[in-house]
Design a protein around this motif. Structure first.
Motif, PDB file in Angstrom:
ATOM      1  N   ILE A  75      14.892  13.457  23.406  1.00 29.16           N
ATOM      2  CA  ILE A  75      13.989  14.458  22.950  1.00 29.16           C
ATOM      3  C   ILE A  75      15.383  15.668  22.212  1.00 29.16           C
ATOM      4  O   ILE A  75      15.674  16.059  20.888  1.00 29.16           O
ATOM      5  CB  ILE A  75      13.254  15.386  23.183  1.00 29.16           C
ATOM      6  CG1 ILE A  75      12.088  14.955  23.274  1.00 29.16           C
ATOM      7  CG2 ILE A  75      12.876  16.446  22.739  1.00 29.16           C
ATOM      8  CD1 ILE A  75      10.613  15.537  24.069  1.00 29.16           C
ATOM      9  N   ILE A  76      16.263  16.028  23.215  1.00 29.87           N
ATOM     10  CA  ILE A  76      17.782  16.408  23.055  1.00 29.87           C
ATOM     11  C   ILE A  76      18.131  15.602  22.028  1.00 29.87           C
ATOM     12  O   ILE A  76      19.083  16.701  21.351  1.00 29.87           O
ATOM     13  CB  ILE A  76      18.185  16.879  24.011  1.00 29.87           C
ATOM     14  CG1 ILE A  76      17.768  18.010  25.095  1.00 29.87           C
ATOM     15  CG2 ILE A  76      19.376  17.777  23.731  1.00 29.87           C
ATOM     16  CD1 ILE A  76      17.388  18.947  24.726  1.00 29.87           C
ATOM     17  N   SER A  77      18.522  14.529  22.198  1.00 28.57           N
ATOM     18  CA  SER A  77      19.262  13.604  21.102  1.00 28.57           C
ATOM     19  C   SER A  77      18.895  13.946  19.620  1.00 28.57           C
ATOM     20  O   SER A  77      19.929  13.792  18.846  1.00 28.57           O
ATOM     21  CB  SER A  77      19.645  12.519  21.981  1.00 28.57           C
ATOM     22  OG  SER A  77      18.396  11.512  21.650  1.00 28.57           O
ATOM     23  N   GLY A  84      17.868   8.812  12.621  1.00 24.67           N
ATOM     24  CA  GLY A  84      18.509   7.884  12.956  1.00 24.67           C
ATOM     25  C   GLY A  84      19.818   7.421  13.675  1.00 24.67           C
ATOM     26  O   GLY A  84      19.663   6.884  13.834  1.00 24.67           O
ATOM     27  N   VAL A  85      20.616   9.061  14.147  1.00 25.18           N
ATOM     28  CA  VAL A  85      21.234   8.378  14.994  1.00 25.18           C
ATOM     29  C   VAL A  85      20.679   8.259  16.422  1.00 25.18           C
ATOM     30  O   VAL A  85      21.112   7.600  17.160  1.00 25.18           O
ATOM     31  CB  VAL A  85      22.117   9.747  15.319  1.00 25.18           C
ATOM     32  CG1 VAL A  85      23.785   9.242  15.560  1.00 25.18           C
ATOM     33  CG2 VAL A  85      23.142   8.761  13.514  1.00 25.18           C
ATOM     34  N   GLY A 127      24.197  -2.079  14.245  1.00 21.27           N
ATOM     35  CA  GLY A 127      23.709  -0.729  13.344  1.00 21.27           C
ATOM     36  C   GLY A 127      23.298   0.172  14.120  1.00 21.27           C
ATOM     37  O   GLY A 127      23.593   0.761  12.575  1.00 21.27           O
ATOM     38  N   ILE A 128      23.989   0.368  15.168  1.00 18.28           N
ATOM     39  CA  ILE A 128      23.951   1.858  16.053  1.00 18.28           C
ATOM     40  C   ILE A 128      25.250   2.265  14.969  1.00 18.28           C
ATOM     41  O   ILE A 128      25.015   3.525  15.022  1.00 18.28           O
ATOM     42  CB  ILE A 128      24.002   2.006  16.927  1.00 18.28           C
ATOM     43  CG1 ILE A 128      22.139   1.239  17.370  1.00 18.28           C
ATOM     44  CG2 ILE A 128      23.628   3.378  17.883  1.00 18.28           C
ATOM     45  CD1 ILE A 128      22.076   1.168  18.615  1.00 18.28           C
ATOM     46  N   ALA A 136      28.186  10.236  10.424  1.00 22.02           N
ATOM     47  CA  ALA A 136      29.550  11.534  10.867  1.00 22.02           C
ATOM     48  C   ALA A 136      30.302  11.983   9.633  1.00 22.02           C
ATOM     49  O   ALA A 136      30.507  13.108   9.121  1.00 22.02           O
ATOM     50  CB  ALA A 136      30.588  10.654  11.682  1.00 22.02           C
ATOM     51  N   SER A 137      29.899  10.631   8.370  1.00 25.05           N
ATOM     52  CA  SER A 137      30.309  11.125   7.083  1.00 25.05           C
ATOM     53  C   SER A 137      29.807  12.055   5.551  1.00 25.05           C
ATOM     54  O   SER A 137      29.046  12.126   6.596  1.00 25.05           O
ATOM     55  CB  SER A 137      31.532  10.016   6.244  1.00 25.05           C
ATOM     56  OG  SER A 137      29.967   8.634   6.065  1.00 25.05           O
TER      57      SER A 137
END
Length: 137
Positions: A75-77, A84-85, A127-128, A136-137
């Motif tokens: 949940i934190i992540s 998506g990430v 994919g990850i 990041a971009s």
């Protein structure tokens, strides 16, 4: 982070919901056994599976703590990294489980099958990484 109903504040409601659903399922199972045993409460109770509290309390407590802490970290992540990430990274747990299954439990046998699994795992990791690069971009 985000305010509202998501994130770490969700854990308490998830836990309460889990308890309610588990109790409801056991009540439904008891009612099924009660019907099956011609309304004998004693027979219905003894037809239910045993909990084995004395033998399983430590393993059950440790697995519950491990699952709960992992769920909290997922949940934190997702809260900080986005769906998506963050969610993609949490799904890498399947890769760890797969590696345990291959090398420790010997669930997949044969060189060709193991190589196919490893190839699919590499595709998932690519994919990850691609998703994290986009983030990041």
């Amino acid at each position: 982070a985000h305010d509202g109903y998501g994130g770490p504040s969700y854990v308490i409601s998830f836990a309460c919901g889990s308890v309610i659903v588990t109790v409801w399922i056991w009540v439904m199972r008891f009612l099924f056994e009660l019907h099956r045993m011609d309304c004998s409460a004693s027979k219905a109770y003894h037809a239910l599976p045993s909990f084995y509290f004395q033998q399983m309390w430590l393993q059950g407590a440790l697995s519950g703590i491990l699952y709960s802490s992992g769920n909290f970290m997922c949940i934190i992540s997702v809260t900080y990294l986005g769906q998506g990430v963050g969610y993609s990274f949490t799904q890498t747990s399947m890769l760890i489980s797969g590696l345990w299954g291959i090398f420790f439990f010997k669930e997949i046998e044969g060189r060709e099958r193991i190589l196919k699994w490893l190839f699919s795992a590499l595709v998932a990791v690519a994919g990850i990484l691609g998703l994290s690069y986009e983030h990041a971009s």
